[in-house]
Design an enzyme around this catalytic site. Sequence first.
Site, short mmCIF file in Angstrom:
data_model
loop_
_atom_site.label_atom_id
_atom_site.label_comp_id
_atom_site.label_asym_id
_atom_site.label_seq_id
_atom_site.Cartn_x
_atom_site.Cartn_y
_atom_site.Cartn_z
CG HIS A 8 -1.77 -1.16 1.42
ND1 HIS A 8 -2.88 -1.43 0.64
CD2 HIS A 8 -1.71 -2.18 2.32
CE1 HIS A 8 -3.46 -2.54 1.04
NE2 HIS A 8 -2.78 -3.03 2.06
O1 RIB Z 1 -4.99 0.19 4.68
C1 RIB Z 1 -3.59 0.15 4.47
C2 RIB Z 1 -2.91 1.21 5.26
O2 RIB Z 1 -3.13 1.00 6.64
C3 RIB Z 1 -1.38 1.20 5.10
O3 RIB Z 1 -0.90 2.51 5.25
C4 RIB Z 1 -0.91 0.36 6.24
O4 RIB Z 1 0.40 0.72 6.70
C5 RIB Z 1 -1.90 0.73 7.31
O5 RIB Z 1 -1.45 1.92 7.91
#
Ligand code: RIB
Length: 304
Positions: free
Chosen positions: A235
């Site tokens: 992500h």
């Molecule tokens: O949903 C994914 C996000 O939430 C990413 O930034 C992961 O590190 C968590 O913080």
Amino acid sequence: MQILFDGDPGIDDALAILTLLREPVDVLAMSAVVGNVPVETGFRNLRDLVALAGREDIPVFRGASRPLVRDYVFDPMVHGVDGLGGAKLQPSRAALQEEHAAIALARLLAAASEPVTWVATGPLTNVAMVLGLDPSLVRKVRRLVVMGGSTLRGNVTPAAEFNVYVDAEAWRAVLASGIRPVMVGLNVTHMVGMRAEDFAAAEQIDTPVGQVAGTMLAYYRRVSTEQDWGAPKLHDVVALLGAVSPELLEVRPAFVDVETGSSLTYGMTVADDRAAADRCNCDVAVDVDADAVKRRMLRALRSY
Ligand code: RIB
Ligand code: CA
């Protein structure tokens, strides 16, 4: 390009940080925000990752310990109690910055000679606090690229993505500030999953950074397998590289709002890409060059 980084390391944040610190950009400062882990843990992880990367010249600040309105609930399941999946890092020897991140970032933005690129890979609490301190600082931000939200379903609830779910009020405040963020949501980050060949490539990196990345990825892979989530998603690496190299993302203008009143859909981002141009408050990522993102991350990890 001058960069500010704010995150909640967290395994994918850590991979984004190690990638950022090998990119040809000028990192002005980095800050920790409550999210994957309590802010004290995230602050320690951020300092130690910056030290591991040999960049203790970059100031690291501690930010918000709780969301703007809601209570914070720590869930160590995804990233582990330490936030890094058990990876062991040497403690940073850099001087401890006592200034709160919101104060420090407002000062740095005000003093910036040119507008900066701001990347946020955790909840937007720090960003909202900075813009609340001085709304005119929007003019000193060239692009704000945030990992968060989704034009499809969530990952914490069917409606909400984690970073928004922790502090949806912060998201609303940032959207209302006029800063027009680039929203890198689950709808694109889910296109960038670590496949077996990617893990194999990471496991061949026989350096201290490679060992830390290997431990974090092994933990992330195990949790994803246990939870039947499929390939572990990068992500925050997607958002980071989308900020450094905008050509990696395809974005569309939209009007985005966030649910803050419903217990059922709190944290849901609703993106209207049919909104009139003068109503659009966000550029929403709709596609990403996934292979290029993974290549760039692995190249960075190998380069230490
Ligand atoms: O949903 C994914 C996000 O939430 C990413 O930034 C992961 O590190 C968590 O913080
Ligand atoms: Ca994160």
